[in-house]
Scaffold this active site. Structure first.
Site, short mmCIF file in Angstrom:
data_model
loop_
_atom_site.label_atom_id
_atom_site.label_comp_id
_atom_site.label_asym_id
_atom_site.label_seq_id
_atom_site.Cartn_x
_atom_site.Cartn_y
_atom_site.Cartn_z
N HIS A 270 74.24 71.42 35.63
CA HIS A 270 74.32 71.53 34.17
C HIS A 270 73.45 72.65 33.58
O HIS A 270 73.66 73.02 32.43
CB HIS A 270 73.89 70.22 33.50
CG HIS A 270 74.74 69.04 33.81
ND1 HIS A 270 76.11 69.04 33.62
CD2 HIS A 270 74.44 67.82 34.32
CE1 HIS A 270 76.60 67.86 33.99
NE2 HIS A 270 75.61 67.09 34.43
N1 ZLM Z 1 69.81 59.93 25.89
N2 ZLM Z 1 64.92 57.34 30.46
C1 ZLM Z 1 73.67 63.88 34.70
C2 ZLM Z 1 72.98 63.99 33.36
C3 ZLM Z 1 73.38 62.92 32.38
C4 ZLM Z 1 72.77 62.46 26.28
C5 ZLM Z 1 72.25 60.04 25.70
C6 ZLM Z 1 68.68 59.56 26.75
C7 ZLM Z 1 71.04 59.23 30.61
C8 ZLM Z 1 69.79 58.53 30.62
C9 ZLM Z 1 66.19 59.33 30.27
C10 ZLM Z 1 63.60 56.74 30.47
C11 ZLM Z 1 74.05 65.10 36.92
C12 ZLM Z 1 73.37 62.02 27.61
C13 ZLM Z 1 71.08 59.60 26.56
C14 ZLM Z 1 68.42 58.09 26.87
C15 ZLM Z 1 70.91 61.83 24.75
C16 ZLM Z 1 72.53 60.79 30.36
C17 ZLM Z 1 64.99 58.68 30.29
C18 ZLM Z 1 68.52 56.50 30.79
C19 ZLM Z 1 67.33 57.22 30.62
O1 ZLM Z 1 65.94 55.36 30.79
C20 ZLM Z 1 66.03 56.58 30.63
C21 ZLM Z 1 63.05 56.63 29.08
C22 ZLM Z 1 67.39 58.58 30.45
C23 ZLM Z 1 68.62 59.25 30.45
C24 ZLM Z 1 69.73 57.16 30.78
N3 ZLM Z 1 71.25 60.51 30.19
C25 ZLM Z 1 72.26 58.76 31.07
N4 ZLM Z 1 73.17 59.77 30.89
C26 ZLM Z 1 73.16 62.09 30.04
C27 ZLM Z 1 72.79 63.17 31.03
C28 ZLM Z 1 73.16 64.89 35.68
O2 ZLM Z 1 74.20 63.89 37.63
O3 ZLM Z 1 75.35 65.51 36.57
C29 ZLM Z 1 73.49 66.18 37.84
C30 ZLM Z 1 72.12 65.96 38.36
N5 ZLM Z 1 72.76 62.50 28.71
O4 ZLM Z 1 74.31 61.27 27.67
C31 ZLM Z 1 72.20 61.52 25.44
C32 ZLM Z 1 73.39 62.23 25.04
C33 ZLM Z 1 69.71 61.35 25.58
ZN ZN Z 2 76.18 63.52 37.65
#
Ligand code: ZLM
Ligand code: ZN
Ligand code: CA
Length: 393
Positions: free
Chosen positions: A146
């Protein structure tokens, strides 16, 4: 297991850096670099290191990172970090600079080292391919698809894949990039959007409003301007929850088979994100270790120089299973290894939760409702087939 032999007629290299695996995104952050240690431990427990050339990868240099990334971004990543963002910068601009410091891409201790080691492993792998010292090079610490030229995104800060493919392009006329992570490989697609020397193919869960990053629709195929050489060189396979091994295998073999026929790549870069497995903390698919590994097997059968990258994967014991199985496929010993997890892996405790399935290939995971109608999969194959009429080597 002492019986794992070097493959005859080709060389597999394994690139890792134990210092990378010690970094922490934060206690509850889903990205756990120690899954790399768990994977490696299982790979070594099976004796596979005796069948590969093993390298401790170096950290990529600033200049190597600057092959893709902007120096503004690298300077910020390298000099401002690992210190917290200075107050005055925060006040000047309430937005996160370069998307750094939010919950997806937190600032943590040693962030720059972590990133440069991930890229170093990927780049070492690419160099071994270019010099023909390896036929298959494995960099499970890479695959961070990404990251953009001047922006962190989705747990990725440095795009090691783009840097590795840029290296391949110094020796190879055409590179095929395949991405089986459950998320769209947007950073790699964007980096090579305007060239016909790289074809990017991503299979992913697609829901523009509810699933990250929201891009990668079936008809997003590169620049719309026919005069741009990148036109038609981005392939997207948007999928829904619960896709099975059988469906994925059909799509993958048909689509990749036709692409190799038309595009005639001289090397393949395969991102093996393990969050497309059933039971992944963030994923939505129903793939088993077998079905995920079949994608690696199919590429290997093409007999082209191949790099295997890691990527996502948020249920660490399943990540270790998949990447161990895929390492065995690279070596060609998948039929020789004992499917019962080795007793002597120091990490066996990590797998004890899976009491009913103490095996390499069986993963624990709630089966998800399959929302991929066969008719839709046929439409996808049809669309890609028509797209490929515009592509020639
Ligand atoms: N929020 N903590 C895949 C990348 C996926 C963006 C919604 C954050 C999470 C996720 C972070 C501990 C690859 C989004 C999510 C909550 C804005 C995503 C920190 C849980 C946590 O518990 C969590 C406080 C966090 C982040 C869930 N983020 C799940 N999905 C995605 C990014 C990367 O696998 O493709 C390659 C390595 N982000 O959905 C939000 C819109 C931030
Ligand atoms: Zn992924
Ligand atoms: Ca993908």
């Amino acid at each position: 297991e002492a019986s794992i032999m070097r493959p005859k007629g080709y060389t597999v290299s394994f690139h890792c850096n134990p210092d990378m695996e010690k970094h922490h995104f934060g206690m509850t952050h889903p990205m756990k670099p120690w899954r790399l240690t768990l994977s490696k431990s299982l790979i070594y427990s099976y004796g596979m290191s005796f069948a590969m050339d093993n390298y401790v990868s170096r950290a990529a240099t600033y200049e190597e990172l600057a092959d893709f990334h902007s120096t503004d971004y690298l300077d910020f990543l390298g000099t401002v970090l690992p210190e917290p963002v200075p107050r005055d910068l925060e006040n000047q601009n309430p937005d996160l600079k370069f998307n750094l410091g939010g919950s997806d891409c937190p600032l943590f201790e040693g962030l720059y080292d972590y990133c440069s080691m991930s890229a170093g492993g990927a780049l070492d792998a690419a160099r071994k391919i270019c010099s023909k010292q390896s036929d298959i090079a494995i960099a499970w610490g890479g695959g961070l698809h990404h990251a953009k030229k001047a922006e962190a995104s989705g747990f990725c800060y440095i795009n090691d894949i783009v840097i590795a493919i840029l290296q391949l392009l110094r020796f190879h006329p055409r590179v095929l990039y395949i991405d089986i992570d459950v998320h769209h490989g947007d950073g790699v697609e964007e980096a090579f959007f305007s060239t016909d020397r790289v074809m990017t193919v991503s299979f992913h869960k697609y829901d523009p409003n509810n699933f990250f990053p929201g891009t990668g629709a079936l008809d997003d195929n590169g620049p719309k301007n026919e005069h741009n050489s990148g036109a038609h060189h981005a392939v997207n396979v948007p999928l829904q929850d619960g896709i099975t091994d059988e469906q994925y295998d059909m799509l993958y073999n048909t689509i990749i088979g036709r692409i190799v026929e038309k595009f005639r790549p001289s090397a393949i870069a395969l991102q093996c994100g393990a969050d497309s497995l059933a039971g992944d903390r963030l994923g939505r698919f129903n793939l088993q270790v077998q079905g995920h590994g079949a994608c690696v097997e199919f590429c290997k059968r093409m007999n082209l120089p191949l790099i295997l990258f890691g990527g996502g994967g948020y249920t660490p014991r399943n990540v270790a299973r998949a990447w161990t199985y895929e390492t065995s496929i690279a070596i060609g010993c998948q039929d020789k290894i004992n499917p019962i997890l080795p007793q002597h892996t120091p990490w066996r405790d990590q797998f004890r939760q899976d009491t009913l399935f103490p095996t390499l290939e069986q993963i624990l995971g709630e089966p998800r409702l399959n929302k991929n109608p066969p008719k839709r999969l046929q439409e996808i194959v049809q669309h890609v087939t028509e797209q490929l009429r515009f592509v020639q080597a």
